[in-house]
Design a protein around this motif. Structure first.
Motif, PDB file in Angstrom:
ATOM      1  N   ASP A 225      -6.103  -8.161  18.059  1.00  7.86           N
ATOM      2  CA  ASP A 225      -6.774  -8.568  17.545  1.00  7.86           C
ATOM      3  C   ASP A 225      -7.026  -7.910  16.677  1.00  7.86           C
ATOM      4  N   ALA A 226      -6.776  -6.287  15.827  1.00  5.58           N
ATOM      5  CA  ALA A 226      -7.009  -5.884  15.108  1.00  5.58           C
ATOM      6  C   ALA A 226      -6.691  -6.516  13.584  1.00  5.58           C
ATOM      7  N   TYR A 227      -5.735  -7.192  13.504  1.00  9.96           N
ATOM      8  CA  TYR A 227      -5.682  -8.053  12.735  1.00  9.96           C
ATOM      9  C   TYR A 227      -6.099  -9.088  12.158  1.00  9.96           C
ATOM     10  N   ARG A 228      -6.585  -9.832  13.326  1.00  6.57           N
ATOM     11  CA  ARG A 228      -7.812 -10.625  12.940  1.00  6.57           C
ATOM     12  C   ARG A 228      -8.998 -10.597  12.525  1.00  6.57           C
ATOM     13  N   ASP A 229      -9.892  -8.889  13.483  1.00  8.36           N
ATOM     14  CA  ASP A 229     -11.091  -8.268  12.565  1.00  8.36           C
ATOM     15  C   ASP A 229     -10.718  -8.412  10.867  1.00  8.36           C
ATOM     16  N   TYR A 230      -9.446  -7.864  10.612  1.00  7.67           N
ATOM     17  CA  TYR A 230      -9.139  -7.316   9.410  1.00  7.67           C
ATOM     18  C   TYR A 230      -9.079  -8.454   8.125  1.00  7.67           C
ATOM     19  N   THR A 231      -8.457 -10.134   9.049  1.00  6.78           N
ATOM     20  CA  THR A 231      -8.241 -11.163   8.436  1.00  6.78           C
ATOM     21  C   THR A 231      -9.375 -11.501   7.915  1.00  6.78           C
ATOM     22  N   THR A 232     -11.160 -10.859   8.898  1.00  6.82           N
ATOM     23  CA  THR A 232     -12.108 -11.740   8.607  1.00  6.82           C
ATOM     24  C   THR A 232     -12.701 -10.903   7.667  1.00  6.82           C
ATOM     25  N   ARG A 233     -12.755  -9.461   7.758  1.00  7.77           N
ATOM     26  CA  ARG A 233     -12.964  -9.189   6.018  1.00  7.77           C
ATOM     27  C   ARG A 233     -11.698  -8.536   5.312  1.00  7.77           C
ATOM     28  N   VAL A 234     -10.963  -9.217   4.915  1.00  7.72           N
ATOM     29  CA  VAL A 234     -10.204  -8.800   3.425  1.00  7.72           C
ATOM     30  C   VAL A 234      -9.899 -10.710   3.602  1.00  7.72           C
ATOM     31  N   ARG A 235     -10.254 -10.586   2.274  1.00 11.48           N
ATOM     32  CA  ARG A 235      -9.496 -11.988   1.440  1.00 11.48           C
ATOM     33  C   ARG A 235      -7.843 -12.323   1.695  1.00 11.48           C
ATOM     34  N   ARG A 236      -7.174 -13.085   1.510  1.00 13.87           N
ATOM     35  CA  ARG A 236      -5.947 -13.174   1.809  1.00 13.87           C
ATOM     36  C   ARG A 236      -5.095 -12.072   0.067  1.00 13.87           C
ATOM     37  N   TRP A 237      -6.458 -13.039  -1.079  1.00 15.69           N
ATOM     38  CA  TRP A 237      -5.689 -12.535  -2.375  1.00 15.69           C
ATOM     39  C   TRP A 237      -6.671 -11.491  -3.046  1.00 15.69           C
ATOM     40  N   ILE A 238      -7.821 -11.797  -3.330  1.00 13.76           N
ATOM     41  CA  ILE A 238      -9.065 -11.296  -3.892  1.00 13.76           C
ATOM     42  C   ILE A 238     -10.212 -11.813  -3.426  1.00 13.76           C
TER      43      ILE A 238
END
Length: 169
Positions: free
Chosen positions: A156-169
């Motif tokens: 979940d920590a990683y999944r939450d991070y992916t909702t806040r930060v884009r893959r590239w920019i």
């Protein structure tokens, strides 16, 4: 998880995304192939000049410097969190600070700046012509496996991070 052969059990580390990503290649390889191939094509086959006048070389050096700075900042962030930069090694920490506040892949983003800068310095469009192939190779041969590893390891920590930060920019 292991496999048994002749009475011996072997750990299946290569298949377990919690232990390490199943990265298919060393990430700088596609960029290096594009630069070397582009240089060769421009020099010996078909010239595709990239000339922005007097700004060409300064912009090339600026792009290379930005890419290297992003790379160094990312390495420093990894070191502070005591995790690996090795694309074949398992992460020991989830980095969400430093350059990871802006991009989930700051090293690969830096590689794009370096590719653009080297293209300008070589004065050829050819390395950039290979950009779509590089993107596909990095996205599906490297990033997909790194993301699977991070999700399996940090959940979940990683999944939450992916909702806040884009893959590239």
């Amino acid at each position: 998880m292991g496999a048994t052969h002749g009475g011996y059990t072997y750990l299946m580390a290569n298949r377990n995304p919690v232990l390490r990503p199943r990265t298919l290649m060393l990430p700088p390889a596609p960029y290096a192939v594009a630069v070397l191939g582009g240089w060769w094509l421009d020099r010996y086959q078909l010239s595709l000049p990239l000339d922005l006048g007097a700004a060409t070389r300064p912009l090339g050096w600026l792009a290379v410097a930005l890419g290297l700075a992003l790379f160094i900042w990312t390495l420093w962030t990894f070191a502070r969190h005591r995790t690996t930069v090795n694309p074949y090694g398992g992460a020991s920490a989830l980095c969400t600070g430093g350059p990871f506040r802006f991009s989930r892949n700051p090293i690969y983003l830096g590689d794009w700046f370096i590719l653009a800068g080297v293209s300008l310095l070589l004065g050829t469009v050819w390395p950039l012509v290979f950009a779509p192939l590089i993107w596909i190779t990095i996205r599906f041969g490297v990033i997909r496996h790194e993301e699977a590893h991070l999700e399996a390891k940090f959940g979940d920590a990683y999944r939450d991070y992916t909702t806040r930060v884009r893959r590239w920019i």
